[in-house]
Design an enzyme around this catalytic site. Structure first.
Site, PDB file in Angstrom:
ATOM      1  N   GLY A 227       0.712  -1.279   0.006  1.00 37.79           N
ATOM      2  CA  GLY A 227       0.141  -0.023  -0.116  1.00 37.79           C
ATOM      3  C   GLY A 227       0.931   1.270   0.062  1.00 37.79           C
ATOM      4  N   ASP A 247       7.741  -3.990   9.133  1.00 38.73           N
ATOM      5  CA  ASP A 247       6.084  -4.407   8.943  1.00 38.73           C
ATOM      6  C   ASP A 247       6.138  -5.594  10.067  1.00 38.73           C
ATOM      7  OD1 ASP A 247       3.537  -4.936   8.203  1.00 38.73           O
ATOM      8  OD2 ASP A 247       3.826  -3.645   6.550  1.00 38.73           O
ATOM      9  N   ASN A 299       3.706   5.343   9.135  1.00 36.29           N
ATOM     10  CA  ASN A 299       2.564   5.098   8.216  1.00 36.29           C
ATOM     11  C   ASN A 299       1.762   3.723   8.662  1.00 36.29           C
ATOM     12  OD1 ASN A 299       1.490   4.514   5.605  1.00 36.29           O
ATOM     13  ND2 ASN A 299       2.542   2.830   5.800  1.00 36.29           N
ATOM     14  N   LEU A 308     -20.434   3.358  16.807  1.00 37.75           N
ATOM     15  CA  LEU A 308     -20.099   3.267  18.174  1.00 37.75           C
ATOM     16  C   LEU A 308     -21.109   2.510  19.150  1.00 37.75           C
ATOM     17  CD1 LEU A 308     -17.869   4.645  20.070  1.00 37.75           C
ATOM     18  CD2 LEU A 308     -19.631   6.221  20.913  1.00 37.75           C
ATOM     19  N   ALA A 309     -22.120   2.351  18.661  1.00 32.70           N
ATOM     20  CA  ALA A 309     -23.172   1.470  19.496  1.00 32.70           C
ATOM     21  C   ALA A 309     -22.761  -0.143  19.402  1.00 32.70           C
ATOM     22  CB  ALA A 309     -24.665   1.628  18.666  1.00 32.70           C
ATOM     23  N   ASN A 361     -15.785  10.665  10.408  1.00 33.62           N
ATOM     24  CA  ASN A 361     -16.626   9.440   9.519  1.00 33.62           C
ATOM     25  C   ASN A 361     -17.340   8.621  10.040  1.00 33.62           C
ATOM     26  OD1 ASN A 361     -16.882   8.476   6.868  1.00 33.62           O
ATOM     27  ND2 ASN A 361     -15.070   7.441   6.645  1.00 33.62           N
ATOM     28  N   TYR A 367     -10.805   5.174  14.929  1.00 34.94           N
ATOM     29  CA  TYR A 367      -9.932   5.704  13.775  1.00 34.94           C
ATOM     30  C   TYR A 367      -9.800   7.188  13.696  1.00 34.94           C
ATOM     31  CZ  TYR A 367      -7.688   5.442   8.951  1.00 34.94           C
ATOM     32  OH  TYR A 367      -6.938   5.862   7.927  1.00 34.94           O
TER      33      TYR A 367
END
Ligand SMILES: NC(=O)c1ccc[n+]([C@@H]2O[C@H](COP(=O)([O-])OP(=O)(O)OC[C@H]3O[C@@H](n4cnc5c(N)ncnc54)[C@H](O)[C@@H]3O)[C@@H](O)[C@H]2O)c1
Length: 461
Positions: A227, A247, A299, A308-309, A361, A367
């Protein structure tokens, strides 16, 4: 690779339908260390010489900018006065407004910009240079410095065919050399997916930028097996760096491939391990004896989306740990000047935030929190590390075409991908190039900045 929508748009039916129903028609963006093929037009307010001198240092010879002055207009066939046009399409227009002080002087910007809107070639550039708002010593100055930001952001939404506009705020005392890395980044294809943004360049005692700016420097990239991380490693190696690709062991195969291709080194490591920083430093000290790190690029990141519920503590903790807590610990340890293989003075710390951390979002409270936290790291550390010459910045990508976004359900994915001024998703390399710009030693005056690589997302822009 073309997505379904692109395949449809390039079909005969798609080509005929798209303009009629107002569907976006994305263009292929110019990318890489490539200047526009057309001329770079330069316009400067009286007394402004910063951009002209930076272009001279970059060995770019500008062409004159066309102005829309009322007396310069010529009548068309119906006798209506038309603004003058560029005889040949230009590649970019740079406006140096670094001596701006009054609101009425914005008319100069309008007069130069009007012919450029249709006069800039596809994937061309508008670059505005203005004084940073904090330097204003009066209300009109502060107002007009901010006004340029609104002009830039609105113009970004009007430009078409992959043309972008960005604003560089210059602090008092900035030299032309300190502006070169920013100006070249903005003019080249490296900034393809950065649009409608503004950021600050401060004073720094540097030489002009060069293509192999990272020659001989060690750069650590986390999450480098695939990515965006793999592209960051590639860009840093292209610009001369020795890359340490980090990684998790499960990604070992991809990691080895990236490191071998770039002649860097691979370090299998989970960044959440308590001894992660010690292992990074030890790896550098052992593989490159006597060397310290020029940069760490944080990164590695994960998503564990849920409303959230439905958000349990393990999804919450995993995201905050990988995306935020690990890098706070790693920075802290690598900043120890006595640690062999730690971060060198004059070095770089780069975070990867997200537009989800800025605009929010749905389904991403964990996040979004972690990515807003990355902005907090930048804001806190940048002024505190200035005396060591260490810069701290972040990119905030929008929709980038990776495995992470390929997992989004198709309809939402199509909406995210198109709702920006460039009407397409960005490529991993677009994020990587912006990070490469931060890593450049000539970008020493760029610190505390968060640059959105989002094609000017319409949401929360
Ligand atoms: N793709 C996008 O549209 C987008 C948008 C905004 C921000 N970002 C951010 O960009 C970064 C890269 O995203 P991507 O799309 O390339 O993701 P990706 O999932 O393709 O790659 C992430 C890499 O990080 C590695 N990684 C995860 N946890 C790790 C750990 N604990 N230790 C070491 N490595 C670890 C993974 O193995 C993987 O190789 C992430 O921080 C992500 O949040 C991506």
């Amino acid at each position: 690779m073309p997505d379904l929508f692109e395949t449809f748009l390039t079909s005969p039916l798609g080509k005929a339908l798209a303009p009629k129903v107002g569907l976006p028609q994305p263009v292929t963006l110019r990318r890489g260390r490539v200047l526009p093929s057309g001329g770079i037009a330069l316009a400067s307010l009286p007394g402004a010489g910063l951009a002209a001198e930076a272009l001279r240092l970059l060995e770019i010879v500008p062409v004159p900018a066309v102005r829309d002055d009322p007396e310069a207009r010529v009548p068309d066939a119906e006798g209506r006065p038309k603004p003058p046009r560029y005889e040949e399409r230009i590649g970019a227009l740079v406006i140096d407004a670094s001596t701006l002080t009054r609101i009425d002087e914005l008319e100069h910007l309008r007069a130069w910009l009007r012919p450029a809107v249709r006069g800039v070639q596809p994937s061309g550039r508008i670059v505005l240079v203005a004084p940073e708002p904090e330097s204003a010593d009066g209300v009109e100055k502060r107002a007009v410095f901010h006004a340029v930001d609104g002009l830039n952001r609105s113009l970004g939404k009007e430009l078409r065919h992959g043309v972008t506009t960005n604003l560089v705020y210059v602090a008092p005392g900035v030299t032309a050399a300190a502006l070169t890395s920013t100006l070249l980044f903005l003019l080249e294809g490296r900034s393809a997916f950065v649009d409608g943004q503004s950021w600050r360049v401060g004073p720094a005692d540097v030489a002009a930028t060069s293509a192999r700016a990272l020659a001989g420097l060690v750069v650590v990239v986390t999450g480098a097996a695939r990515g965006i991380g793999a592209r960051i490693a590639e860009v840093a190696a292209r610009d001369g760096a020795h890359v340490v690709a980090v990684d998790v062991p499960q990604a070992g195969e991809g990691l080895a491939e990236v490191a071998n291709t770039l002649r860097g080194s691979a370090l299998q490591l989970d960044i959440t391990a308590p001894d992660a920083a010690a292992r990074i430093a030890a790896h550098v000290a052992q593989t490159l004896p006597g060397r310290r790190l020029h940069a760490i690029v944080h990164n590695a990141g994960i998503t564990r989306d849920k409303l959230l519920a439905n958000m349990d503590e393990s999804r919450w903790a995993a995201v905050l740990e990988v995306n935020l807590a690990a890098q706070v610990r790693i920075n802290d340890a690598l900043l120890d000047a006595a640690l062999p293989g730690g971060l060198a003075d004059g070095g770089r710390i780069v975070g990867v935030s997200s537009t989800s951390g800025i605009a929010g979002n749905r389904g991403q409270t964990n996040y979004g929190a972690s990515k807003a936290g990355v902005v907090g790291v930048v804001r806190y550390l940048a002024p505190r590390l200035a005396d060591r010459g260490i810069t701290v910045n972040a990119v905030a990508p929008g929709f980038i075409e990776t495995d992470m976004t390929a997992a989004i359900p198709p309809v939402s994915r199509e909406i995210f991908r198109r709702t920006n001024s460039l009407q397409q998703g960005g490529q991993p390399v677009d994020v990587a190039e912006t990070i490469g710009y931060f890593l450049d030693p000539a970008s020493a005056g760029v610190t505390g900045q968060v640059i959105r690589v989002c094609g000017q997302n319409l949401v929360g822009a």
